[in-house]
Scaffold this motif. Structure first.
Motif, short mmCIF file in Angstrom:
data_model
loop_
_atom_site.label_atom_id
_atom_site.label_comp_id
_atom_site.label_asym_id
_atom_site.label_seq_id
_atom_site.Cartn_x
_atom_site.Cartn_y
_atom_site.Cartn_z
N ARG A 1 7.11 -3.16 8.22
CA ARG A 1 5.83 -2.92 7.54
C ARG A 1 5.90 -3.52 6.13
O ARG A 1 5.99 -2.80 5.13
CB ARG A 1 5.54 -1.42 7.50
CG ARG A 1 5.28 -0.82 8.88
CD ARG A 1 5.23 0.69 8.81
NE ARG A 1 4.11 1.15 8.00
CZ ARG A 1 3.99 2.42 7.58
NH1 ARG A 1 4.90 3.32 7.88
NH2 ARG A 1 2.95 2.77 6.85
N ASN B 1 -8.50 0.45 4.92
CA ASN B 1 -8.29 1.31 6.08
C ASN B 1 -7.97 0.51 7.36
O ASN B 1 -7.63 1.09 8.38
CB ASN B 1 -9.49 2.22 6.32
CG ASN B 1 -9.53 3.34 5.29
OD1 ASN B 1 -8.50 3.74 4.75
ND2 ASN B 1 -10.73 3.85 5.01
N THR C 1 -5.49 -1.25 7.78
CA THR C 1 -4.03 -1.30 7.99
C THR C 1 -3.38 -0.01 7.49
O THR C 1 -3.92 0.64 6.60
CB THR C 1 -3.40 -2.50 7.26
OG1 THR C 1 -1.99 -2.51 7.51
CG2 THR C 1 -3.62 -2.44 5.76
N ASP C 2 -2.24 0.31 8.08
CA ASP C 2 -1.42 1.40 7.56
C ASP C 2 -0.21 0.88 6.82
O ASP C 2 0.62 1.64 6.33
CB ASP C 2 -0.95 2.33 8.70
CG ASP C 2 -2.05 3.32 9.08
OD1 ASP C 2 -2.97 3.53 8.26
OD2 ASP C 2 -2.00 3.84 10.21
N SER D 1 -8.04 7.41 9.30
CA SER D 1 -7.36 6.76 8.16
C SER D 1 -7.39 7.68 6.94
O SER D 1 -8.41 8.30 6.65
CB SER D 1 -8.07 5.46 7.78
OG SER D 1 -8.23 4.64 8.90
N THR E 1 -0.29 6.51 3.52
CA THR E 1 -1.17 6.54 4.69
C THR E 1 -0.85 7.72 5.60
O THR E 1 -1.60 8.05 6.51
CB THR E 1 -1.05 5.24 5.52
OG1 THR E 1 0.28 5.12 6.00
CG2 THR E 1 -1.42 4.03 4.69
N GLU E 2 0.29 8.35 5.35
CA GLU E 2 0.71 9.50 6.16
C GLU E 2 0.25 10.82 5.53
O GLU E 2 0.43 11.88 6.13
CB GLU E 2 2.25 9.53 6.26
CG GLU E 2 2.83 8.38 7.06
CD GLU E 2 2.67 8.58 8.55
OE1 GLU E 2 2.94 9.71 9.01
OE2 GLU E 2 2.25 7.62 9.23
N ASP F 1 4.85 7.29 1.77
CA ASP F 1 3.90 6.52 2.57
C ASP F 1 2.55 7.20 2.50
O ASP F 1 2.28 8.16 3.21
CB ASP F 1 4.39 6.42 4.02
CG ASP F 1 3.46 5.58 4.87
OD1 ASP F 1 2.42 5.10 4.34
OD2 ASP F 1 3.75 5.41 6.07
N LYS G 1 -2.66 -2.04 13.05
CA LYS G 1 -3.09 -0.67 13.33
C LYS G 1 -4.06 -0.71 14.52
O LYS G 1 -4.92 -1.58 14.60
CB LYS G 1 -3.80 -0.17 12.07
CG LYS G 1 -4.36 1.22 12.10
CD LYS G 1 -4.86 1.54 10.69
CE LYS G 1 -5.60 2.85 10.64
NZ LYS G 1 -6.07 3.12 9.26
#
Lengths: 134, 405, 185, 332
Positions: free
Chosen positions: D110, D39, D41-42, D14, A30-31, A28, D3
């Motif tokens: 998700r 950015n 959304t995650d 982000s 985004t992590e 992931d 988010k």
């Protein structure tokens, strides 16, 4: 990739010229913060456009209010911000457009453009004083 | 889970019906298609199979052939088995994306019911669209009848998706003359066909989000040449995989396919080289000549790309006079087959007499009588060891005889 | 090789008829071909469809044909289409008409001295199927004239070909085939 | 999964999925827009890109600037490309054949978000057929038009998005010409009329408004169109540091009004209400002249013989602004 890309012959290329962002799986993205990613050598992150600049933005922590305007409007992902705090400028990726300086709301500004050859310490020493309200 | 389709041992299918069943049995994930005569029934049948529960994948009825091929390329990049069908003007509209498919190494299967190109507009069969796409970097398989259109469509998936190939493949059949002509077809059962084609193996799938991939990059003078060289190399070498798949298919069905389809060429003095239904008609003509003691043979191009250079040279090495039959307006030079067969023969130190016949444009009937007449010209040349006819002749044409050189 | 040419109007079912016949014949172990000449003309235009039947695989893809049978399923085409084109000495003609054979030949003299059979496929299809789709009765007439199959065998084979249709339609087609089989002269 | 972004500091947490050392011009608004879109959304995002500046500058072999799967096929097919990728996702998910990581995130609610980027050339002009087709078919994706009102990638030719009076390389101002002759095409309304659930116009300078709209776009079921003002320092000929300032002038003059059109649809897809919301009202609506004066592409309009075009532009802007307000009030 063991060999440098530019040394690869036609027979060593990935069919279809596919490029990969990372050299190992990232479950992931985004992590995972930019500093911790296993970038592949074919990721532009691993390259520099610093030599595009004529002037560079210099960051002065003393006046910064961490508003993040410079971060959001930077076209080149060159404002280093961690945990809501402004840290500095990534000179490998900054092309010197000057947007960060324009959008900086502090007085005096906490980012200013200086000639590329000037050391940052010198630039900080020359920082202008607060401008009087017009 | 898709329903099983009950099939008879022998079906009477036209080429389009045969292909649509092959597509159904190949368990495609995404078909993006746009109708055009004469390939339309392929996508109509396919959508009916879907409506009746025989297909698990998706069908996107897009707004143009350009989008049809674009959709197939993108779905392929996302990890889907994809296929579509087209003809003629639709093929022409796809051409830009044909090059993207092969350059991006997406194993799309395109079934083509070959048709003339406008202007003037014509819906009937010739090979103008096939010739338009011949340099697009695709594997090109050519069927002469509905059974072969079915067989080659199934094999096209296995060839295109092979990990050593990963190149798109076209299956050609003559518009109307094959696509709308019903003949005996022996299909595989759904289970046999699925087992033969195999599970789809995604490569560099965009949906593998843990390993993000960039598809469709730009390369300039520093890299383009190497990538095109790699692509050409892999297309040339796909011959081995094609042969292997042909062999596996023979083991399964006892139906034999080869890169070139040789008919009575072992001792032939004269030969017709052709593509499509004419290959079969020419066999009838060859037999008539043989009844008279004239050693006539036929070479059918089964795989147009990669070009079966050695196989053609081997098959024609003792032939004295060859007719290369091009069913496409040559546009200011010789027909493609003339140029390529001549190149192959000269390149191997052979110098038979080679003539070029332009025939059958826009679906014009090609009769056994015409083919016999071509053999007679060849025979005349072979006996006298002299080229006694123009290099390029148009046959079956109204008006004064048209020939060049 | 047996060759058959159908004269029809687009929409009257000649292609379906030719394919249905091919389907039945193929299941007797023979090789078949069924095709048609298409243009861009829409429903109502005169068109031709073709069958070839042989004991070995059919390699001939020419459209040119010297028919053993000419089947005319629209009455007007006897006068407007070139139904005797490329005929052989023993070509058999099966023609849809309300006229008797003599009346028909009188109205179309080029059929004189030919092997002509008549049957009113239009009336039969209207009576049985309820629509002017004269292909099924023409098949019944062909079976009778050619002696290719016996009626019951052919009807059973056709039932399988038509199996995706509702029973009512299958029954109507069977009735049409049978009537034409009995009425063709 | 939406988010939570209450302020810029939260947004700044982000982890960008778009990388520097791409080859875009210094000060390019495209990059700012791409960052805001990604950015917002995650959730995982997969991108298709039409040929154009963004495409040629972010995927020049052997470098990619994308940390998310990305595809470019051609100039005119970004919409169908992303639609087909999304269709692949749907069918593989249904068949239980998604790659592991995608399946895991899908199980957490998700799902992958599908985004296409195209310039105004690839959107208003050559890609319009593919875009219209994909919207009519109702695929679930967001199309973001990076509207710089010109074919910037090929050297500044006019497009159907170029505003009247702009000087471009194929509609140059000259001794007898004031530049582009046609009014800009109303792409936002055209896309809304496809029945899309959500259509909006944004400016990257109004980041909060933009993020909110992009998030609504991610949440919507069906095709979403976002028209993003992308001030072009090269072809509009302003200094690279002025991108945000010029964008704000566009918004504050109402040359580039910020609004959204929502087609509220029932479960059968029947639109039972269309709502237009103006999402930003300038405190002081500045004269169009100020916006034009900031961009040398309009410099010639300030000659006496061309001043009538400025008046015309002002009139067009006023009428449109008035109409937008009327539509908003009427709730249509």
């Amino acid at each position: 990739m063991a060999k440098d890309i530019k040394d690869l012959g036609w027979n060593e290329l990935i069919p279809g010229a596919a490029l990969f962002s990372f050299s190992e799986p990232v479950e992931d993205v985004t992590e995972v913060a930019i500093d911790e990613r296993p970038y592949s050598p074919t990721n532009s992150h691993e390259y520099s456009v610093g030599d595009w600049r004529v002037e560079k933005p210099v960051f002065n922590r003393d006046y910064c209010i961490d508003c993040q305007f410079c971060w959001v409007f930077c076209p080149d992902i060159s404002i280093i911000s961690r945990d809501k705090k402004m840290i500095g400028v990534d000179y490998e990726h900054c092309k010197g457009c000057g947007i960060c300086v324009e959008v900086c709301p502090t007085n005096p500004k906490s980012l200013l453009m200086f000639p590329e050859h000037l050391e940052n310490e010198e630039a900080l020493a020359k920082w202008p004083a607060k401008e009087a309200k017009k | 889970m898709a329903k099983k389709y009950e099939l008879n041992e022998i079906e009477v299918w036209d080429g389009n019906t045969a292909v649509s069943h092959a597509l159904r049995q190949a368990r495609i994930d995404v078909v993006a298609a746009y109708p055009i005569t004469p390939s339309t029934p392929i996508v109509q049948n396919y959508s009916k199979f879907l409506a009746d529960g025989y297909i698990d994948g998706e069908f996107i009825m897009v707004e143009s052939e350009h989008s049809a091929m674009s959709g197939c390329v993108a779905a392929g990049a996302a990890g889907a088995r994809t296929a579509t069908a087209t003809s003629s003007q639709g093929f022409a509209l796809m051409v830009e994306v044909l090059y993207q498919a092969s350059g991006m190494r997406i194993p799309v299967v395109l079934t083509v019911a070959d048709r003339a190109l406008a202007a003037p507009l014509n819906v009937n069969g010739d090979h103008s669209d096939m010739y338009l796409g011949r340099d697009a970097g695709w594997i090109n398989l050519c069927a002469y009848n509905p059974q072969e259109a079915y067989d080659l469509t199934l094999m096209a998936f296995k060839i295109a998706e092979d990990l050593d190939v990963r190149l798109p493949a076209m299956v050609h059949q003559d518009g109307f003359i094959c696509s709308h002509t019903a003949q005996n077809v022996r299909p595989l059962s759904d289970a046999e066909a699925a087992k033969f084609v195999g599970e789809y193996k995604p490569v560099n799938s965009m949906l593998d989000i843990s390993n993000p991939v960039t598809h469709g990059v730009q390369t300039e003078e520093d890299w383009h040449f190497e990538h095109k060289a790699r692509q050409h190399n892999d297309l040339m070498n796909s011959k081995n995989v094609i042969k292997r798949v042909f062999d596996e298919f023979k083991t399964l069905t006892n139906r034999e396919y080869n890169l070139v389809d040789n008919y009575k060429l072992e001792d032939a003095d004269i030969a017709i080289v052709a593509i499509g239904t004419t290959v079969e008609s020419a066999r009838i003509a060859a037999d008539k000549l043989r009844d008279e003691g004239i050693k006539a043979g036929v070479l059918g191009i089964r795989v147009l790309r990669p070009f079966p250079f050695e196989e053609i040279v081997n098959a024609l090495s003792n032939v004295k006079a060859i007719a290369t039959m091009d069913r496409s307006a040559p546009g200011g030079t010789f027909g493609m087959l003339f140029n390529e067969i001549s190149g192959a023969m000269i390149g191997s130190g052979k110098s038979p007499i080679i003539l070029n016949y332009i025939y059958g444009l826009g679906g014009r009937d090609t009769t056994i009588e015409q083919l016999i007449e071509i053999y007679r010209q060849l025979d005349d040349c072979a006996r006298s060891n002299q080229r006694k006819y123009p290099l390029q002749q148009f046959i079956g044409l109204r008006g004064p005889k048209l020939s060049f050189f | 090789m047996l060759e058959i040419r159908w004269h029809s109007r687009a929409g009257q079912g000649a292609v379906t008829g030719a394919k249905g016949l091919a389907d039945v014949v193929a299941n007797t172990g023979k090789y078949v071909q069924a095709f048609a000449f298409y243009g861009s003309a829409k429903r109502g235009a005169a068109m031709t469809a073709y069958n070839r039947v042989d004991d070995k695989p059919i390699l001939n893809h020419e459209k040119y044909m010297r028919p053993d049978y000419v089947l005319v399923i629209d009455p007007a085409l006897t006068y407007t289409a070139d139904i005797t084109a490329n005929e052989k000495e023993d070509t058999k003609y099966i023609i849809t008409t309300h006229l008797s054979k003599d009346e028909l030949i009188k109205s179309q003299p080029k059929l004189e001295n030919k092997d002509v059979y008549v049957v009113d496929c239009m009336k039969i299809s209207l009576d049985t199927i309820g629509r002017a789709i004269p292909n099924a009765p023409m098949l019944g007439a062909l079976i009778k004239v050619s002696g290719m199959f016996d009626l019951e065998y052919f009807q059973n084979a056709m039932k399988r070909v038509l199996s995706k249709f509702p029973q009512k339609i299958i029954d109507a087609n069977m009735a049409a085939i049978e009537r034409a089989y009995n009425e063709v002269k | 999964m939406t988010k939570k972004i209450r302020n810029l500091k939260e947004l700044s947490l982000s982890n960008d999925r778009y990388e520097g050392a791409n080859l875009m011009c210094p000060g390019c608004a495209h990059n700012i827009i791409v960052r805001e879109v990604l950015n917002a959304t995650d959730d995982p995002v997969v991108v298709a890109n039409a040929t154009g500046c963004l495409e040629v500058c972010t995927a020049v072999y052997p470098k990619t600037s994308w940390d998310t799967s990305w595809i470019h096929i051609g100039f005119e097919n970004a919409a169908v490309a992303i639609a087909a990728v999304q269709t692949t996702y749907e069918t593989l998910k249904k068949q239980g054949r998604l790659p592991k990581a995608a399946q895991k995130l899908a199980d957490e609610g998700r799902d992958i978000k599908f985004v296409a980027f195209g310039g105004d050339g690839g959107t208003y002009d050559i890609g319009f057929q593919s875009l219209s087709g994909a919207f009519e078919r109702g695929h679930n994706f967001m199309y973001v038009c990076l509207d710089n009102e010109v074919y910037a990638n090929t050297g500044g030719q006019r497009s159907s998005s170029t505003p009247i009076g702009a000087s471009t390389t194929t509609s140059p101002a000259g001794a007898v010409s004031y530049g582009e002759k046609m009014m800009k095409k109303s792409i936002v309304e055209i896309m809304a009329d496809h029945g899309a659930p959500y259509v909006a116009q944004v400016s990257p300078s109004k980041w909060k408004d933009m993020i909110k709209k992009v998030q609504k776009g991610y949440e919507a079921k069906g095709p979403v169109f976002i028209n993003a003002m992308s001030a072009c320092t090269t072809e509009w000929r302003f200094a690279s540091e002025d991108t945000i300032a010029v964008s704000d002038l566009g918004v504050d003059s109402c040359m580039w009004p910020l609004y959204e059109i929502i087609n509220e649809r029932d479960e059968h897809g029947i639109i039972y209400r269309t709502k237009l919301n103006i999402t930003y009202r300038p405190k002081n609506k500045i004269p169009v002249e100020e916006y034009l004066a900031a961009q040398p592409r309009f410099k010639h309009l300030f000659k006496p013989e061309n001043r009538h075009i400025i008046d015309l532009l002002q009139k067009a802007v006023d009428i449109r602004w008035e109409n937008l307000q009327r539509r908003e009030e009427a709730g249509v």
